[in-house]
Design a protein around this motif. Structure first.
Motif, PDB file in Angstrom:
ATOM      1  N   ASP A   1      19.467  75.243  29.445  1.00  0.00           N
ATOM      2  CA  ASP A   1      18.038  75.519  29.630  1.00  0.00           C
ATOM      3  C   ASP A   1      17.647  75.610  31.098  1.00  0.00           C
ATOM      4  O   ASP A   1      16.559  76.099  31.422  1.00  0.00           O
ATOM      5  CB  ASP A   1      17.204  74.432  28.949  1.00  0.00           C
ATOM      6  CG  ASP A   1      17.148  74.589  27.434  1.00  0.00           C
ATOM      7  OD1 ASP A   1      17.522  75.671  26.931  1.00  0.00           O
ATOM      8  OD2 ASP A   1      16.754  73.623  26.747  1.00  0.00           O
TER       9      ASP A   1
ATOM     10  N   LYS B   1      14.888  79.235  27.336  1.00  0.00           N
ATOM     11  CA  LYS B   1      14.453  77.843  27.243  1.00  0.00           C
ATOM     12  C   LYS B   1      13.481  77.634  26.085  1.00  0.00           C
ATOM     13  O   LYS B   1      13.513  76.586  25.413  1.00  0.00           O
ATOM     14  CB  LYS B   1      13.816  77.410  28.564  1.00  0.00           C
ATOM     15  CG  LYS B   1      13.473  75.927  28.621  1.00  0.00           C
ATOM     16  CD  LYS B   1      12.974  75.521  30.003  1.00  0.00           C
ATOM     17  CE  LYS B   1      12.671  74.028  30.050  1.00  0.00           C
ATOM     18  NZ  LYS B   1      12.186  73.599  31.387  1.00  0.00           N
ATOM     19  N   ALA B   2      12.633  78.615  25.838  1.00  0.00           N
ATOM     20  CA  ALA B   2      11.632  78.484  24.775  1.00  0.00           C
ATOM     21  C   ALA B   2      12.203  78.754  23.384  1.00  0.00           C
ATOM     22  O   ALA B   2      11.580  78.394  22.374  1.00  0.00           O
ATOM     23  CB  ALA B   2      10.478  79.454  25.046  1.00  0.00           C
TER      24      ALA B   2
ATOM     25  N   ASN C   1      13.197  81.957  30.969  1.00  0.00           N
ATOM     26  CA  ASN C   1      12.024  81.458  30.238  1.00  0.00           C
ATOM     27  C   ASN C   1      12.153  81.698  28.736  1.00  0.00           C
ATOM     28  O   ASN C   1      11.842  80.813  27.925  1.00  0.00           O
ATOM     29  CB  ASN C   1      10.744  82.117  30.773  1.00  0.00           C
ATOM     30  CG  ASN C   1      10.411  81.665  32.184  1.00  0.00           C
ATOM     31  OD1 ASN C   1      10.828  80.593  32.625  1.00  0.00           O
ATOM     32  ND2 ASN C   1       9.670  82.493  32.903  1.00  0.00           N
ATOM     33  N   GLU C   2      12.619  82.884  28.377  1.00  0.00           N
ATOM     34  CA  GLU C   2      12.805  83.193  26.954  1.00  0.00           C
ATOM     35  C   GLU C   2      13.857  82.279  26.339  1.00  0.00           C
ATOM     36  O   GLU C   2      13.686  81.772  25.229  1.00  0.00           O
ATOM     37  CB  GLU C   2      13.219  84.655  26.797  1.00  0.00           C
ATOM     38  CG  GLU C   2      13.446  85.074  25.350  1.00  0.00           C
ATOM     39  CD  GLU C   2      13.953  86.494  25.216  1.00  0.00           C
ATOM     40  OE1 GLU C   2      14.268  86.905  24.075  1.00  0.00           O
ATOM     41  OE2 GLU C   2      14.062  87.196  26.253  1.00  0.00           O
TER      42      GLU C   2
END
Length: 483
Positions: A413, A424-425, A421-422
């Motif tokens: 992450d 990690k989410a 960002n994508e």
């Protein structure tokens, strides 16, 4: 981090009657190997020995020893490549069982630092393994050479069957020798030069993998620019299971995993809170000092401090095996079947080994300790490799403590790439093999995270079918996908 199950150092006495020496590297160039060729006959063994006069790079190997890979028509080679003056690196190469003339090439590195890649060969993903306490190996149906041409390399010098002078004391100093080895391998086996190439490793491979891959990419650029002479390595894949990349992330993960994991609570809440405070007040500042100064002294201190205030209290908390918390603590002096097998004179002679086998070399590992290499984060190198377009997999077995899933998730992450960002989410989804869920994963672009159920430190040993499917997908530059 790796606590070797075999920590003694065997004397590197050379069996002179079975020895083939190749002269040292005086210039890492890329000219063709094999200008000078000879067949060297020793008692019971015939070696092919090669030397390229311009570079003094040479190999001595035995062809089709009949050891380990006994599948009809599948070739194997084992022996030595010289990567420097009196620096003899042992390798064992197995052709793919399927379409070897077109199959990709992959190298396997065990961790340590200072442990032999033959451990991975016999215990995890090689063509043979030991079943039911047998004295001789049998074929492994889930061997990774079902798909790829596989190269197992004992590095640094002093590890496995490799012997001679050891100048390596860090990941950065190990990488050039690995690059030289691959260059010389290409010189002698030019049919593999243009193949897709993958690096797969584990444990301290969280340092080795990003470090070696980053160095290869840098050398490729230098070759293109004309500042380095050599063969570009077509690196397409990097896979690291249960790796140690970054102590700042993974020491904290030790505490989280010890308190809450799927199998066995190792510490209670008051102990967890106490360890988190010690991490924050002692371990983290030492790591930040190492990051700031990059001195051997500060980085060694950081590794020692974090080990004392975080890891040791957990290890002393209860009886468990750091590689599989479902088991009691393992006996470090317990016999290792494959190590006993490789100590047999007939086996050593057959595969062209000229030294005694050292599963995990104390002295090579001690050199890494002295530079504080463990405390030096490989996150920048890992991010660089992903940004370069290499298909990268971070994966871990759920029962391993020392390089646990919480740490692998934290590392994944934190990776810096365009899809950060994508990624990690994104939530983990089921990963299936033939309709059965064996793990959970997530992927964005060329970066992938896989958590493997019911698996300890050596994932391919615990989940061989899953590991083979994963290996095939990553090395084919594909995203992870269920079957």
């Amino acid at each position: 981090m790796w606590f070797p199950s075999t920590t003694w150092l065997l004397p590197l006495t050379l069996a002179g009657s079975a020895q083939v020496l190749a002269k040292g590297v005086k210039g890492a160039k890329g000219a063709k190997l094999g200008t000078t060729t000879s067949h060297v006959k020793k008692p019971g063994v015939t070696y092919k020995a090669f030397e390229h006069p311009a570079t003094s790079v040479g190999v001595g190997y035995v062809n089709n020893s009949g050891i380990c890979e006994t599948t009809k028509g599948v070739n194997q080679y084992s022996g030595y490549l010289s990567v420097g003056e009196n620096q003899n690196m042992f390798f064992w190469f197995f052709e793919s069982r399927n379409n070897p003339d077109k199959a990709p090439l992959s190298a396997w590195f065990n961790g340590g630092p200072g442990c032999s890649s033959l451990a991975g060969l016999f215990e995890e993903n090689g063509p043979c393994h030991f079943l039911n306490d047998g004295q001789d190996p049998s074929l492994n149906e889930y061997s990774w050479n079902n798909f790829a041409n596989m190269l197992y390399i004992d590095q640094p010098i002093g590890v496995g069957f490799s012997y001679g002078n050891n100048d390596v004391n860090s990941t950065d100093t190990a990488a050039p020798y690995v690059w030289k080895f691959i260059q010389a391998f290409y010189d002698h086996f030019p049919r593999y030069e243009s193949r897709d190439f993958g690096i797969f490793t584990q444990s301290y491979g969280g340092h080795y993998g990003p470090g070696f891959a980053s160095y290869i990419l840098e050398q490729n650029k230098a070759i293109e620019a004309g500042t380095v002479e050599g063969k570009k390595i077509n690196l397409v894949a990097l896979g690291i299971n249960n790796g140690m990349y970054d102590l700042e992330l993974q020491e904290k993960a030790h505490i989280a995993f010890a308190y809450s994991n799927p199998y066995k609570q190792l510490i209670d809440k008051p102990t967890r809170d106490k360890l988190l405070e010690a991490y924050k007040s002692e371990c983290l500042p030492a790591l930040q000092q190492c990051k700031q100064t990059q001195t051997d002294e500060d980085c060694l201190n950081a590794a020692v401090v974090c080990g004392e205030v975080v890891e040791t209290p957990i290890l002393e908390s209860s009886d468990f095996d750091v590689y599989d918390i479902r088991k009691p603590a393992s006996d470090p002096n317990a016999p290792r079947t494959f190590s006993n097998y490789l100590a047999r004179p007939d086996v050593k002679k057959a595969i062209g080994a000229s030294s005694n086998y050292v599963e995990c070399g104390y002295l090579p590992g001690q050199k890494f300790d002295g530079t504080g290499d463990l405390a030096r984060s490989t996150m920048p190198a890992l991010s660089e490799v992903i940004q370069a377009g290499v298909n990268v997999l971070v994966w871990a077995g759920t029962a391993d403590f020392i390089c646990n899933v919480d740490g692998s998730i934290a590392v994944a992450d934190a990776v810096d790439f365009s899809g950060h960002n994508e990624f990690k989410a994104k939530a983990l989804g089921p990963y299936k093999v033939n309709g059965k869920e064996t793990g959970q994963f997530k992927s964005v672009d060329n970066f992938h995270l896989l958590i493997v159920h019911n698996s300890g430190h050596e994932v391919p040993q615990y989940q061989p079918e899953t590991a083979l499917q994963v290996f095939n997908q990553i090395l084919q530059k594909k995203p992870l996908s269920s079957t």
